[in-house]
Motif scaffolding. Structure first.
Motif, short mmCIF file in Angstrom:
data_model
loop_
_atom_site.label_atom_id
_atom_site.label_comp_id
_atom_site.label_asym_id
_atom_site.label_seq_id
_atom_site.Cartn_x
_atom_site.Cartn_y
_atom_site.Cartn_z
N GLU A 23 0.82 -1.20 0.00
CA GLU A 23 0.00 0.00 0.00
C GLU A 23 0.87 1.26 0.00
O GLU A 23 0.61 2.20 -0.75
CB GLU A 23 -0.93 0.00 1.22
CG GLU A 23 -1.97 -1.11 1.21
CD GLU A 23 -1.53 -2.38 1.92
OE1 GLU A 23 -0.30 -2.65 2.03
OE2 GLU A 23 -2.41 -3.13 2.35
N ASP A 74 -7.08 -4.05 4.43
CA ASP A 74 -7.89 -5.06 3.76
C ASP A 74 -8.54 -5.98 4.80
O ASP A 74 -8.36 -5.79 6.00
CB ASP A 74 -7.08 -5.84 2.71
CG ASP A 74 -5.76 -6.37 3.23
OD1 ASP A 74 -5.73 -6.88 4.38
OD2 ASP A 74 -4.76 -6.27 2.53
N SER A 100 -10.08 -2.89 0.78
CA SER A 100 -10.12 -3.89 -0.29
C SER A 100 -10.36 -5.26 0.33
O SER A 100 -9.85 -5.57 1.40
CB SER A 100 -8.79 -3.92 -1.05
OG SER A 100 -8.58 -2.71 -1.72
N PHE A 104 -5.36 -6.11 -0.65
CA PHE A 104 -5.04 -4.93 -1.44
C PHE A 104 -4.71 -5.32 -2.89
O PHE A 104 -4.94 -4.55 -3.81
CB PHE A 104 -3.84 -4.20 -0.81
CG PHE A 104 -3.44 -2.95 -1.54
CD1 PHE A 104 -4.21 -1.81 -1.47
CD2 PHE A 104 -2.27 -2.92 -2.29
CE1 PHE A 104 -3.85 -0.65 -2.15
CE2 PHE A 104 -1.89 -1.77 -2.97
CZ PHE A 104 -2.68 -0.63 -2.89
N TRP A 107 -7.04 -4.67 -5.78
CA TRP A 107 -6.92 -3.35 -6.41
C TRP A 107 -5.78 -3.35 -7.43
O TRP A 107 -5.92 -2.82 -8.54
CB TRP A 107 -6.71 -2.28 -5.35
CG TRP A 107 -6.31 -0.95 -5.91
CD1 TRP A 107 -5.08 -0.36 -5.81
CD2 TRP A 107 -7.12 -0.04 -6.67
NE1 TRP A 107 -5.08 0.85 -6.47
CE2 TRP A 107 -6.32 1.07 -7.00
CE3 TRP A 107 -8.45 -0.06 -7.11
CZ2 TRP A 107 -6.80 2.15 -7.74
CZ3 TRP A 107 -8.92 1.01 -7.83
CH2 TRP A 107 -8.11 2.09 -8.14
N HIS A 111 -5.64 -3.04 -12.22
CA HIS A 111 -4.84 -2.27 -13.18
C HIS A 111 -4.68 -3.03 -14.49
O HIS A 111 -4.35 -2.44 -15.51
CB HIS A 111 -3.46 -1.94 -12.59
CG HIS A 111 -3.52 -0.93 -11.49
ND1 HIS A 111 -4.00 -1.25 -10.24
CD2 HIS A 111 -3.17 0.37 -11.46
CE1 HIS A 111 -3.94 -0.17 -9.48
NE2 HIS A 111 -3.44 0.83 -10.20
N ALA A 157 -7.55 0.83 -13.59
CA ALA A 157 -7.98 0.32 -12.28
C ALA A 157 -9.22 1.05 -11.80
O ALA A 157 -10.16 0.43 -11.28
CB ALA A 157 -6.84 0.46 -11.27
N ALA A 161 -12.66 -0.79 -11.13
CA ALA A 161 -13.21 -0.74 -9.77
C ALA A 161 -14.60 -0.12 -9.75
O ALA A 161 -15.48 -0.57 -9.01
CB ALA A 161 -12.26 0.02 -8.86
N TYR A 165 -17.91 -1.77 -8.33
CA TYR A 165 -18.62 -1.07 -7.27
C TYR A 165 -20.11 -0.91 -7.58
O TYR A 165 -20.94 -0.87 -6.67
CB TYR A 165 -17.98 0.30 -7.04
CG TYR A 165 -18.37 0.95 -5.75
CD1 TYR A 165 -17.78 0.58 -4.55
CD2 TYR A 165 -19.34 1.95 -5.71
CE1 TYR A 165 -18.14 1.18 -3.35
CE2 TYR A 165 -19.71 2.56 -4.53
CZ TYR A 165 -19.10 2.16 -3.36
OH TYR A 165 -19.47 2.75 -2.17
N THR A 178 -13.56 -3.12 -3.49
CA THR A 178 -12.60 -2.05 -3.22
C THR A 178 -13.32 -0.73 -3.36
O THR A 178 -14.27 -0.61 -4.14
CB THR A 178 -11.35 -2.10 -4.14
OG1 THR A 178 -10.38 -1.18 -3.64
CG2 THR A 178 -11.68 -1.77 -5.58
N ILE A 180 -11.12 2.16 -3.24
CA ILE A 180 -9.97 3.05 -3.43
C ILE A 180 -10.25 4.08 -4.52
O ILE A 180 -9.91 5.26 -4.38
CB ILE A 180 -8.70 2.24 -3.71
CG1 ILE A 180 -8.31 1.47 -2.44
CG2 ILE A 180 -7.55 3.13 -4.17
CD1 ILE A 180 -7.21 0.47 -2.60
N GLN A 181 -10.88 3.66 -5.61
CA GLN A 181 -11.15 4.54 -6.73
C GLN A 181 -12.02 5.73 -6.35
O GLN A 181 -11.93 6.79 -6.96
CB GLN A 181 -11.79 3.76 -7.89
CG GLN A 181 -13.28 3.48 -7.75
CD GLN A 181 -13.65 2.37 -6.77
OE1 GLN A 181 -12.78 1.74 -6.16
NE2 GLN A 181 -14.94 2.12 -6.61
#
Length: 193
Positions: A23, A74, A100, A104, A107, A111, A157, A161, A165, A178, A180-181
Motif C-alpha cells: 500500500e 484489507d 479492499s 489490497f 486493487w 490495473h 484500475a 473498480a 462497485y 474495493t 480506493i477509486q
C-alpha cells in the motif's frame, strides 16, 4: 503602507496510513506521479486490528496537524462486527477508510483487468506472478516499486473498480470489493489518472 499578502490557499496536508509495504509503495508512486508534496504516506503497522489502525490514524493526524486522514487496509481476519466498530470510530474522527477485500492486491489486479469473482490471497499472488502481470514471484515482489508495471494503468484500475462497485458496494459483506477509486480524485485533485 504595509505589504499585501498573497491569499492563495495551499494544498491541504493529507495523511495516508497504510497497513503494509504494498500500500505504501502504491500511494508513494501516485504522490510522485502527480508531484504532490502535501501528501504523507506512512506504514502504521501490519497485523493490527482495523480499530487499532484507525486509532493510530487519529493520533497521527492530530500530531501531524493533518487536514484529512485516510486509512488503507484489507479484510485480513477482521470480523464484520470489528469492521462496523472501525467504521463508527472512523466517522467520529473524520477518518476515511479505503478498503479492499480480500486483499489490497485485488486493487492491483484491477490495473490489468476487470474483477468479477472472489480470489484467495494465494490465487491473487499466483495470478499476479504470471508473465502478463509482474512476471515474477509476486509474494517476493510485494513492497517493491510498482512504477514500471502499473504507473500508466491507474485509470484502468479506476474504471474496473467503478464497474465492480456498481454491483458490489457493501465493504463489510462483499468480496471482491474495493473503494480506493472513490477517494483518489479527492486525494490527488484530478478526475483522470
Amino acid at each position: 503602507m504595509g505589504r499585501i499578502r498573497n491569499k492563495t490557499k495551499s494544498n491541504p496536508i493529507i495523511g495516508i496510513l497504510c497497513e503494509g509495504k504494498s500500500e505504501k509503495q502504491y500511494f508513494t508512486m501516485l504522490k510522485q506521479k502527480y508531484r504532490l508534496a502535501n501528501i504523507k504516506v506512512k506504514i502504521v503497522a501490519a497485523d493490527l486490528s482495523g480499530k487499532s489502525l484507525v486509532e493510530k490514524a487519529v493520533k497521527f493526524g492530530k500530531y501531524n496537524h493533518l487536514d484529512k486522514t485516510y486509512v488503507v487496509f484489507d479484510r485480513d481476519e477482521h470480523s464484520k462486527d470489528e469492521l462496523r466498530k472501525c467504521a463508527k470510530l472512523a466517522r467520529k474522527n473524520d477518518i476515511t477508510i479505503m478498503f479492499s477485500s480480500i486483499d489490497f492486491e485485488i486493487w492491483i489486479l484491477m490495473h490489468f483487468e476487470s474483477v468479477t469473482r472472489s480470489y484467495t490471497r494465494k490465487e491473487l499472488v499466483q495470478k499476479l506472478s504470471r508473465s502478463a502481470y509482474f512476471n515474477q514471484d509476486y509474494s517476493r515482489f510485494k513492497g517493491n516499486s510498482y512504477r514500471e508495471y502499473i504507473f500508466d494503468k491507474v485509470q484502468d484500475a479506476v474504471d474496473h473498480a467503478n464497474k465492480l462497485y456498481r454491483k458490489k458496494s457493501d465493504w463489510i459483506n462483499d468480496d471482491p470489493f474495493t473503494n480506493i477509486q472513490i477517494y483518489l480524485p479527492e486525494i490527488f485533485k484530478r478526475d483522470n489518472f
